[in-house]
Design a protein around this motif. Structure first.
Motif, PDB file in Angstrom:
ATOM      1  N   VAL A 113       0.830  -1.209   0.000  1.00 59.16           N
ATOM      2  CA  VAL A 113       0.000   0.000   0.000  1.00 59.16           C
ATOM      3  C   VAL A 113       0.864   1.259   0.000  1.00 59.16           C
ATOM      4  O   VAL A 113       0.617   2.207  -0.753  1.00 59.16           O
ATOM      5  CB  VAL A 113      -0.948  -0.003   1.211  1.00 59.16           C
ATOM      6  CG1 VAL A 113      -1.630   1.356   1.369  1.00 59.16           C
ATOM      7  CG2 VAL A 113      -1.996  -1.100   1.061  1.00 59.16           C
ATOM      8  N   ARG A 114       1.900   1.279   0.810  1.00 59.15           N
ATOM      9  CA  ARG A 114       2.740   2.465   0.903  1.00 59.15           C
ATOM     10  C   ARG A 114       3.597   2.652  -0.342  1.00 59.15           C
ATOM     11  O   ARG A 114       3.801   3.782  -0.796  1.00 59.15           O
ATOM     12  CB  ARG A 114       3.592   2.397   2.171  1.00 59.15           C
ATOM     13  CG  ARG A 114       2.767   2.725   3.416  1.00 59.15           C
ATOM     14  CD  ARG A 114       3.312   2.057   4.668  1.00 59.15           C
ATOM     15  NE  ARG A 114       2.490   2.359   5.828  1.00 59.15           N
ATOM     16  CZ  ARG A 114       1.325   1.785   6.107  1.00 59.15           C
ATOM     17  NH1 ARG A 114       0.826   0.882   5.268  1.00 59.15           N
ATOM     18  NH2 ARG A 114       0.649   2.118   7.193  1.00 59.15           N
ATOM     19  N   THR A 115       4.062   1.546  -0.913  1.00 56.97           N
ATOM     20  CA  THR A 115       4.813   1.647  -2.161  1.00 56.97           C
ATOM     21  C   THR A 115       3.919   2.173  -3.276  1.00 56.97           C
ATOM     22  O   THR A 115       4.331   3.037  -4.066  1.00 56.97           O
ATOM     23  CB  THR A 115       5.373   0.270  -2.561  1.00 56.97           C
ATOM     24  OG1 THR A 115       6.154  -0.263  -1.494  1.00 56.97           O
ATOM     25  CG2 THR A 115       6.235   0.379  -3.801  1.00 56.97           C
ATOM     26  N   ALA A 116       2.693   1.687  -3.347  1.00 58.65           N
ATOM     27  CA  ALA A 116       1.750   2.128  -4.372  1.00 58.65           C
ATOM     28  C   ALA A 116       1.418   3.611  -4.220  1.00 58.65           C
ATOM     29  O   ALA A 116       1.307   4.340  -5.214  1.00 58.65           O
ATOM     30  CB  ALA A 116       0.476   1.288  -4.312  1.00 58.65           C
ATOM     31  N   SER A 117       1.270   4.074  -2.983  1.00 56.12           N
ATOM     32  CA  SER A 117       0.946   5.484  -2.767  1.00 56.12           C
ATOM     33  C   SER A 117       2.100   6.382  -3.190  1.00 56.12           C
ATOM     34  O   SER A 117       1.894   7.444  -3.793  1.00 56.12           O
ATOM     35  CB  SER A 117       0.585   5.724  -1.299  1.00 56.12           C
ATOM     36  OG  SER A 117       1.680   5.444  -0.446  1.00 56.12           O
ATOM     37  N   LEU A 118       3.329   5.962  -2.908  1.00 58.42           N
ATOM     38  CA  LEU A 118       4.494   6.744  -3.335  1.00 58.42           C
ATOM     39  C   LEU A 118       4.622   6.745  -4.851  1.00 58.42           C
ATOM     40  O   LEU A 118       4.942   7.772  -5.462  1.00 58.42           O
ATOM     41  CB  LEU A 118       5.760   6.182  -2.691  1.00 58.42           C
ATOM     42  CG  LEU A 118       5.899   6.388  -1.179  1.00 58.42           C
ATOM     43  CD1 LEU A 118       7.082   5.579  -0.632  1.00 58.42           C
ATOM     44  CD2 LEU A 118       6.074   7.856  -0.838  1.00 58.42           C
ATOM     45  N   PHE A 119       4.357   5.597  -5.477  1.00 51.52           N
ATOM     46  CA  PHE A 119       4.403   5.520  -6.928  1.00 51.52           C
ATOM     47  C   PHE A 119       3.336   6.401  -7.572  1.00 51.52           C
ATOM     48  O   PHE A 119       3.555   6.994  -8.630  1.00 51.52           O
ATOM     49  CB  PHE A 119       4.227   4.070  -7.386  1.00 51.52           C
ATOM     50  CG  PHE A 119       5.510   3.395  -7.746  1.00 51.52           C
ATOM     51  CD1 PHE A 119       6.194   3.739  -8.897  1.00 51.52           C
ATOM     52  CD2 PHE A 119       6.051   2.424  -6.921  1.00 51.52           C
ATOM     53  CE1 PHE A 119       7.395   3.115  -9.221  1.00 51.52           C
ATOM     54  CE2 PHE A 119       7.241   1.804  -7.235  1.00 51.52           C
ATOM     55  CZ  PHE A 119       7.916   2.145  -8.386  1.00 51.52           C
ATOM     56  N   ALA A 120       2.167   6.475  -6.950  1.00 52.04           N
ATOM     57  CA  ALA A 120       1.094   7.316  -7.487  1.00 52.04           C
ATOM     58  C   ALA A 120       1.529   8.778  -7.527  1.00 52.04           C
ATOM     59  O   ALA A 120       1.298   9.482  -8.525  1.00 52.04           O
ATOM     60  CB  ALA A 120      -0.170   7.151  -6.643  1.00 52.04           C
ATOM     61  N   VAL A 121       2.178   9.227  -6.467  1.00 50.10           N
ATOM     62  CA  VAL A 121       2.667  10.613  -6.429  1.00 50.10           C
ATOM     63  C   VAL A 121       3.762  10.813  -7.474  1.00 50.10           C
ATOM     64  O   VAL A 121       3.806  11.843  -8.160  1.00 50.10           O
ATOM     65  CB  VAL A 121       3.187  10.957  -5.018  1.00 50.10           C
ATOM     66  CG1 VAL A 121       3.851  12.328  -4.998  1.00 50.10           C
ATOM     67  CG2 VAL A 121       2.046  10.924  -4.013  1.00 50.10           C
ATOM     68  N   LEU A 122       4.653   9.826  -7.610  1.00 49.78           N
ATOM     69  CA  LEU A 122       5.707   9.931  -8.612  1.00 49.78           C
ATOM     70  C   LEU A 122       5.122  10.023 -10.021  1.00 49.78           C
ATOM     71  O   LEU A 122       5.585  10.817 -10.848  1.00 49.78           O
ATOM     72  CB  LEU A 122       6.634   8.725  -8.504  1.00 49.78           C
ATOM     73  CG  LEU A 122       7.868   8.736  -9.415  1.00 49.78           C
ATOM     74  CD1 LEU A 122       9.085   8.178  -8.696  1.00 49.78           C
ATOM     75  CD2 LEU A 122       7.632   7.916 -10.695  1.00 49.78           C
ATOM     76  N   LEU A 123       4.095   9.233 -10.298  1.00 45.36           N
ATOM     77  CA  LEU A 123       3.474   9.264 -11.619  1.00 45.36           C
ATOM     78  C   LEU A 123       2.792  10.598 -11.893  1.00 45.36           C
ATOM     79  O   LEU A 123       2.808  11.091 -13.019  1.00 45.36           O
ATOM     80  CB  LEU A 123       2.472   8.117 -11.745  1.00 45.36           C
ATOM     81  CG  LEU A 123       3.073   6.710 -11.803  1.00 45.36           C
ATOM     82  CD1 LEU A 123       1.976   5.653 -11.824  1.00 45.36           C
ATOM     83  CD2 LEU A 123       3.985   6.548 -13.012  1.00 45.36           C
ATOM     84  N   VAL A 124       2.198  11.182 -10.865  1.00 43.19           N
ATOM     85  CA  VAL A 124       1.589  12.508 -11.029  1.00 43.19           C
ATOM     86  C   VAL A 124       2.657  13.538 -11.381  1.00 43.19           C
ATOM     87  O   VAL A 124       2.493  14.350 -12.302  1.00 43.19           O
ATOM     88  CB  VAL A 124       0.835  12.919  -9.751  1.00 43.19           C
ATOM     89  CG1 VAL A 124       0.413  14.390  -9.829  1.00 43.19           C
ATOM     90  CG2 VAL A 124      -0.390  12.045  -9.541  1.00 43.19           C
ATOM     91  N   GLY A 125       3.778  13.514 -10.655  1.00 42.06           N
ATOM     92  CA  GLY A 125       4.876  14.432 -10.960  1.00 42.06           C
ATOM     93  C   GLY A 125       5.419  14.218 -12.365  1.00 42.06           C
ATOM     94  O   GLY A 125       5.712  15.181 -13.087  1.00 42.06           O
ATOM     95  N   ALA A 126       5.553  12.945 -12.769  1.00 38.76           N
ATOM     96  CA  ALA A 126       6.046  12.647 -14.110  1.00 38.76           C
ATOM     97  C   ALA A 126       5.072  13.139 -15.170  1.00 38.76           C
ATOM     98  O   ALA A 126       5.481  13.676 -16.207  1.00 38.76           O
ATOM     99  CB  ALA A 126       6.269  11.138 -14.247  1.00 38.76           C
ATOM    100  N   GLY A 127       3.771  12.967 -14.910  1.00 39.56           N
ATOM    101  CA  GLY A 127       2.764  13.433 -15.861  1.00 39.56           C
ATOM    102  C   GLY A 127       2.779  14.941 -16.019  1.00 39.56           C
ATOM    103  O   GLY A 127       2.654  15.471 -17.129  1.00 39.56           O
ATOM    104  N   VAL A 128       2.948  15.650 -14.914  1.00 40.93           N
ATOM    105  CA  VAL A 128       3.014  17.115 -14.961  1.00 40.93           C
ATOM    106  C   VAL A 128       4.212  17.568 -15.788  1.00 40.93           C
ATOM    107  O   VAL A 128       4.112  18.472 -16.627  1.00 40.93           O
ATOM    108  CB  VAL A 128       3.092  17.691 -13.535  1.00 40.93           C
ATOM    109  CG1 VAL A 128       3.417  19.185 -13.568  1.00 40.93           C
ATOM    110  CG2 VAL A 128       1.785  17.461 -12.793  1.00 40.93           C
ATOM    111  N   ALA A 129       5.365  16.939 -15.563  1.00 42.81           N
ATOM    112  CA  ALA A 129       6.575  17.314 -16.303  1.00 42.81           C
ATOM    113  C   ALA A 129       6.447  16.971 -17.783  1.00 42.81           C
ATOM    114  O   ALA A 129       6.872  17.738 -18.650  1.00 42.81           O
ATOM    115  CB  ALA A 129       7.787  16.606 -15.700  1.00 42.81           C
TER     116      ALA A 129
END
Length: 264
Positions: free
Chosen positions: A56-72
């Protein structure tokens, strides 16, 4: 003398009455049977880390990383902002790993900034080497993850102390090599990977293999933590370590594919 420990002082059984006033009533046979028949507490009920906690915690961190990657990616961020975000993320990552206190906020900040770095770098690679390189790098990362997990589970690769020591020495050496390469680029001497060739392919392939093997250390760290009953909050640290290794592996795979497709 009454105890000054607030836990003891507030309990009726620890009041100064000459003797401790424990409830010494004998439980009945039915009560004893119920006590012995009751299921044992699960690790989650005891506040211990479980595999679900890590997932769960790994998935939540990955979700934030994907949002940052999408913004960039969608924002068309250049390499300069990407490098800046990557440097700040590196500092936050060191802080999160070195701190004795588990810091989810710092980990989420790292994930967001590292996502910006990964998104901008991926966009640049896609523009230079074609749109298919990023999906291929993602697929390669997932394949390496699955292969290392399977090898670890069946015992083909074991995280022995000697294995960990050799891997850490190799990782340190590769880090120093990477820093030297950056200095050469800044000095105008060019990258070691420039021009492709056997040396560039070999070095990049070594980076992919090294990052993949570091996944074994992550798996072993998680398994030992669950087995030893570490506190539930340590799931954040375990998930964060896995995130860092996977990002490193993705970037190594991305560079290897770029070298194979043309000059880096």
């Amino acid at each position: 003398m009454e105890s000054k420990n607030p836990v003891f002082a507030n309990g009726s059984q620890w009041k100064r009455d000459g003797y401790a006033t424990f409830d010494v009533s004998t439980p009945s046979a039915d009560q004893l049977a119920g006590m012995y028949g009751a299921p044992s507490a699960s690790p989650a009920q005891m506040g211990r880390m479980t595999l679900d906690d890590v997932v769960v915690r790994t998935a939540s961190l990955f979700a934030v990383l994907l949002v940052g990657a999408g913004v960039a990616w969608l924002g068309g961020f250049g390499l300069l902002p990407a490098i800046g975000a990557g440097l700040v993320a590196m500092v936050l990552g060191i802080w999160a790993q070195a701190s004795r206190k588990v810091r989810p906020g710092v980990m989420f900040a790292y994930a967001a900034l590292e996502g910006v770095f990964v998104g901008a770098i991926s966009s640049w690679y896609s523009a230079v080497y074609g749109n298919g390189i990023v999906p291929s790098a993602v697929a390669g990362t997932l394949a390496a993850f699955a292969a290392m997990l399977a090898a670890y589970k069946v015992g083909v690769i074991r995280a022995t102390p000697k294995f960990a020591k050799v891997l850490l020495i190799a990782g340190l050496g590769y880090l120093v090599f990477g820093l030297v390469n950056v200095v050469l680029v800044l000095a105008g001497a060019g990258s070691v990977y420039a021009g492709g060739g056997i040396l560039a392919v070999g070095l990049s392939l070594f980076g992919v293999v090294l990052a993949s093997l570091f996944l074994v250390l992550d798996f072993d760290h998680i398994e030992r933590g669950i087995r030893n009953g570490v506190p539930q909050r340590e799931a954040w640290r375990a998930g964060f370590g896995l995130l860092v290794t996977l990002v490193w592996l993705y970037l190594e795979v991305l560079r290897l594919l770029a070298i194979l497709r043309g000059n880096d």
